[in-house]
Scaffold this motif. Structure first.
Motif, mmCIF file in Angstrom:
data_model
loop_
_atom_site.group_PDB
_atom_site.id
_atom_site.type_symbol
_atom_site.label_atom_id
_atom_site.label_comp_id
_atom_site.label_asym_id
_atom_site.label_seq_id
_atom_site.Cartn_x
_atom_site.Cartn_y
_atom_site.Cartn_z
ATOM 1 N N MET A 176 -48.565 101.472 65.950
ATOM 2 C CA MET A 176 -49.776 101.031 66.661
ATOM 3 C C MET A 176 -50.995 100.993 65.746
ATOM 4 S SD MET A 176 -49.267 102.863 70.391
ATOM 5 C CE MET A 176 -49.033 104.519 69.723
ATOM 6 N N GLY A 177 -50.765 101.014 64.444
ATOM 7 C CA GLY A 177 -51.866 100.791 63.516
ATOM 8 C C GLY A 177 -52.357 101.982 62.728
ATOM 9 N N THR A 178 -51.832 103.186 63.004
ATOM 10 C CA THR A 178 -52.259 104.346 62.222
ATOM 11 C C THR A 178 -51.830 104.168 60.765
ATOM 12 O OG1 THR A 178 -52.174 105.854 64.099
ATOM 13 C CG2 THR A 178 -51.948 106.845 61.917
ATOM 14 N N ARG A 179 -52.750 104.424 59.852
ATOM 15 C CA ARG A 179 -52.475 104.262 58.433
ATOM 16 C C ARG A 179 -52.601 105.562 57.635
ATOM 17 N NH1 ARG A 179 -50.040 101.072 60.118
ATOM 18 N NH2 ARG A 179 -50.217 98.806 60.098
ATOM 19 N N LYS A 180 -53.260 106.548 58.226
ATOM 20 C CA LYS A 180 -53.482 107.812 57.520
ATOM 21 C C LYS A 180 -53.054 108.969 58.407
ATOM 22 C CE LYS A 180 -57.284 110.625 55.618
ATOM 23 N NZ LYS A 180 -58.753 110.651 55.352
ATOM 24 N N VAL A 181 -52.315 109.919 57.817
ATOM 25 C CA VAL A 181 -51.905 111.130 58.524
ATOM 26 C C VAL A 181 -52.366 112.334 57.716
ATOM 27 C CG1 VAL A 181 -49.975 112.524 59.361
ATOM 28 C CG2 VAL A 181 -49.878 110.025 59.543
ATOM 29 N N LYS A 189 -51.580 106.705 53.579
ATOM 30 C CA LYS A 189 -52.182 107.919 53.039
ATOM 31 C C LYS A 189 -51.614 109.131 53.774
ATOM 32 C CE LYS A 189 -56.606 105.599 52.086
ATOM 33 N NZ LYS A 189 -58.062 105.597 52.383
ATOM 34 N N VAL A 190 -51.203 110.131 53.005
ATOM 35 C CA VAL A 190 -50.737 111.395 53.579
ATOM 36 C C VAL A 190 -51.569 112.510 52.958
ATOM 37 C CG1 VAL A 190 -48.797 112.927 54.022
ATOM 38 C CG2 VAL A 190 -48.400 110.459 53.768
ATOM 39 N N ALA A 191 -52.351 113.172 53.778
ATOM 40 C CA ALA A 191 -53.248 114.222 53.301
ATOM 41 C C ALA A 191 -52.847 115.559 53.909
ATOM 42 C CB ALA A 191 -54.694 113.886 53.674
ATOM 43 N N MET A 192 -53.371 116.637 53.360
ATOM 44 C CA MET A 192 -53.204 117.948 53.972
ATOM 45 C C MET A 192 -54.488 118.740 53.830
ATOM 46 S SD MET A 192 -51.054 120.442 51.310
ATOM 47 C CE MET A 192 -51.054 121.841 52.441
ATOM 48 N N PHE A 196 -46.975 116.404 45.467
ATOM 49 C CA PHE A 196 -47.388 115.087 44.980
ATOM 50 C C PHE A 196 -46.176 114.168 44.838
ATOM 51 C CE2 PHE A 196 -48.349 112.130 41.485
ATOM 52 C CZ PHE A 196 -49.538 111.563 41.935
ATOM 53 N N ASP A 197 -45.105 114.693 44.271
ATOM 54 C CA ASP A 197 -43.887 113.892 44.083
ATOM 55 C C ASP A 197 -43.248 113.513 45.418
ATOM 56 O OD1 ASP A 197 -44.229 114.043 41.349
ATOM 57 O OD2 ASP A 197 -42.766 115.666 41.066
ATOM 58 N N ALA A 198 -43.445 114.334 46.457
ATOM 59 C CA ALA A 198 -42.875 114.047 47.778
ATOM 60 C C ALA A 198 -43.652 112.978 48.534
ATOM 61 C CB ALA A 198 -42.824 115.325 48.612
ATOM 62 N N GLY A 199 -44.863 112.666 48.068
ATOM 63 C CA GLY A 199 -45.631 111.600 48.705
ATOM 64 C C GLY A 199 -46.992 111.995 49.235
ATOM 65 N N LEU A 200 -47.409 113.254 49.004
ATOM 66 C CA LEU A 200 -48.755 113.661 49.411
ATOM 67 C C LEU A 200 -49.773 112.954 48.522
ATOM 68 C CD1 LEU A 200 -49.971 115.720 51.499
ATOM 69 C CD2 LEU A 200 -50.233 117.296 49.584
ATOM 70 N N THR A 201 -50.796 112.356 49.138
ATOM 71 C CA THR A 201 -51.756 111.574 48.356
ATOM 72 C C THR A 201 -53.145 112.194 48.294
ATOM 73 O OG1 THR A 201 -52.338 110.222 50.293
ATOM 74 C CG2 THR A 201 -50.559 109.411 48.876
ATOM 75 N N ILE A 260 -43.598 116.281 54.366
ATOM 76 C CA ILE A 260 -44.354 115.300 53.581
ATOM 77 C C ILE A 260 -43.511 114.061 53.329
ATOM 78 C CG2 ILE A 260 -45.441 114.822 51.348
ATOM 79 C CD1 ILE A 260 -46.071 117.822 51.153
ATOM 80 N N ASP A 261 -42.272 114.282 52.917
ATOM 81 C CA ASP A 261 -41.367 113.177 52.608
ATOM 82 C C ASP A 261 -41.135 112.285 53.834
ATOM 83 O OD1 ASP A 261 -39.308 112.000 50.661
ATOM 84 O OD2 ASP A 261 -38.061 112.464 52.386
ATOM 85 N N ALA A 262 -40.966 112.901 54.991
ATOM 86 C CA ALA A 262 -40.723 112.139 56.216
ATOM 87 C C ALA A 262 -41.939 111.303 56.606
ATOM 88 C CB ALA A 262 -40.347 113.090 57.354
ATOM 89 N N VAL A 263 -43.123 111.903 56.510
ATOM 90 C CA VAL A 263 -44.351 111.184 56.878
ATOM 91 C C VAL A 263 -44.638 110.064 55.881
ATOM 92 C CG1 VAL A 263 -46.845 111.402 57.221
ATOM 93 C CG2 VAL A 263 -45.299 113.187 58.078
ATOM 94 N N ALA A 264 -44.534 110.389 54.593
ATOM 95 C CA ALA A 264 -44.820 109.395 53.555
ATOM 96 C C ALA A 264 -43.848 108.224 53.599
ATOM 97 C CB ALA A 264 -44.785 110.049 52.176
ATOM 98 N N GLY A 265 -42.629 108.472 54.083
ATOM 99 C CA GLY A 265 -41.618 107.423 54.151
ATOM 100 C C GLY A 265 -41.687 106.576 55.411
ATOM 101 N N THR A 266 -42.652 106.839 56.282
ATOM 102 C CA THR A 266 -42.789 106.079 57.520
ATOM 103 C C THR A 266 -43.448 104.730 57.241
ATOM 104 O OG1 THR A 266 -43.039 108.131 58.795
ATOM 105 C CG2 THR A 266 -43.774 106.083 59.846
#
Length: 326
Positions: free
Chosen positions: A59-64, A92-95, A110-115, A81-87
């Protein structure tokens, strides 16, 4: 695809997803007595997280943003992280973290996809840091920030809750620290929650005072991106780092709201200071329920209020910021 939009024509590109309400720090403004479990809780599994993020992304979400509590207390955090980044659709995947595991795990995340990272540092003075957080870990947190920069993170923000008499006089020290570092320092106004009335009365100070000092010193306010958080961001030609101010009591703070929240037990919260959550977890058990999930989220969004009621001293049903991820 219709974007997520509420009755006030606000569009939502940003999901704050809590994955635990457990925290190992005892910050005065959040959990001064430490984490106190309230019954046994089953936090969202990796599969449930993947499904809820997938629904929002469709539905348009681009950042988690992964929040807590302290999200890194989850043993499966890297898998999350890997699951969210692979969606598909998530860019953008932040924490948000207290930073205590950052030194050892920054490269792995970082390697798992956290940005992007937001690290809480409420004072640069070790004694003051200990007083505010209940933990004598400033040196470890600072080493973690350096490790994150070395790992390749280009978006590192430092969160400091503004506390009158405790850290509000440290602006110059903070500005000196970020002058040669590519990080954004964010001062967050203390917010009144259900368990913090006395603390709020004693230590709340408006971020407008900081804003005035910045502008008088040549700092320039920047334009806000569509998936940015609520901070007013300022830059200075002589500083590599920037400053963000989050001022929930300022005029029209809610007008640009672009974020929704899901708690660690699967409830949708339309506002950090709302009264009730909307149950989503019963629709996270199978991929086949995606259409129903999206329909429930859209239906709930039609009831989002125009603004919070903090000005009236009403923090809704939020007992403390760790309860649904701040």
């Amino acid at each position: 695809m219709l974007p997520l939009e509420d009755g006030f024509s606000r569009r939502f590109y940003y999901l704050r997803l809590s994955i635990t309400d457990v925290c190992n720090f005892r910050c005065t403004y959040c959990l001064p007595d430490g984490y106190r479990p309230q019954g046994r809780k089953s936090f969202l599994s990796v599969d449930e997280i993947r499904r809820v993020v997938g629904g929002f992304a469709a539905m348009g979400t681009r950042k988690v943003r992964l929040t807590g509590g302290e999200p890194s207390l989850r043993r499966d955090f890297t898998s999350i992280i890997d699951a969210v980044a692979g969606t598909p659709g998530i860019e953008k995947v932040a924490m948000t973290t207290n930073g205590y595991r950052l030194k050892e795990r920054a490269r792995e995340w970082f390697d798992a996809g956290l940005t992007a990272l937001n690290v809480s540092v409420d004072s640069l003075d070790p004694r003051q840091f200990h007083q505010i957080t209940g933990e004598n870990k400033l040196a470890e947190v600072m080493e973690g920030i350096e490790a994150a920069l070395a790992a390749g993170f280009t978006s590192v923000k430092i969160n400091a809750v503004l506390l009158k008499g405790l850290n509000d006089y440290q602006l110059d020290a903070f500005l000196g620290w970020i002058r040669h570092k590519p990080i954004e320092l964010r001062f967050i106004e203390l917010m009144q929650t259900g368990e913090m009335d006395t603390l709020f009365q004693n230590h709340h100070v408006s971020g407008e005072q900081i804003k005035q000092r910045l502008m008088e010193s040549g700092w320039v306010q920047q334009l806000r991106g569509k998936d940015d958080g609520p901070a007013q961001v300022f830059m200075h030609p002589e500083s590599q780092g920037g400053v963000g101010l989050i001022m929930p009591y300022s005029k029209d703070f809610c007008a640009g709201c672009n974020r929704l929240r899901v708690s660690s037990v699967g409830k949708l919260h339309l506002c950090l200071f709302g009264d009730n959550g909307v149950e989503l977890r019963d629709l996270l058990g199978a991929d086949s329920q995606q259409e129903a999930l999206q329909q429930r989220i859209r239906s709930a969004l039609s009831g989002k209020a125009a603004t919070h009621r903090l000005h009236e001293g009403n923090a809704g049903a939020t007992p403390h910021l760790a309860s649904i991820g701040g």
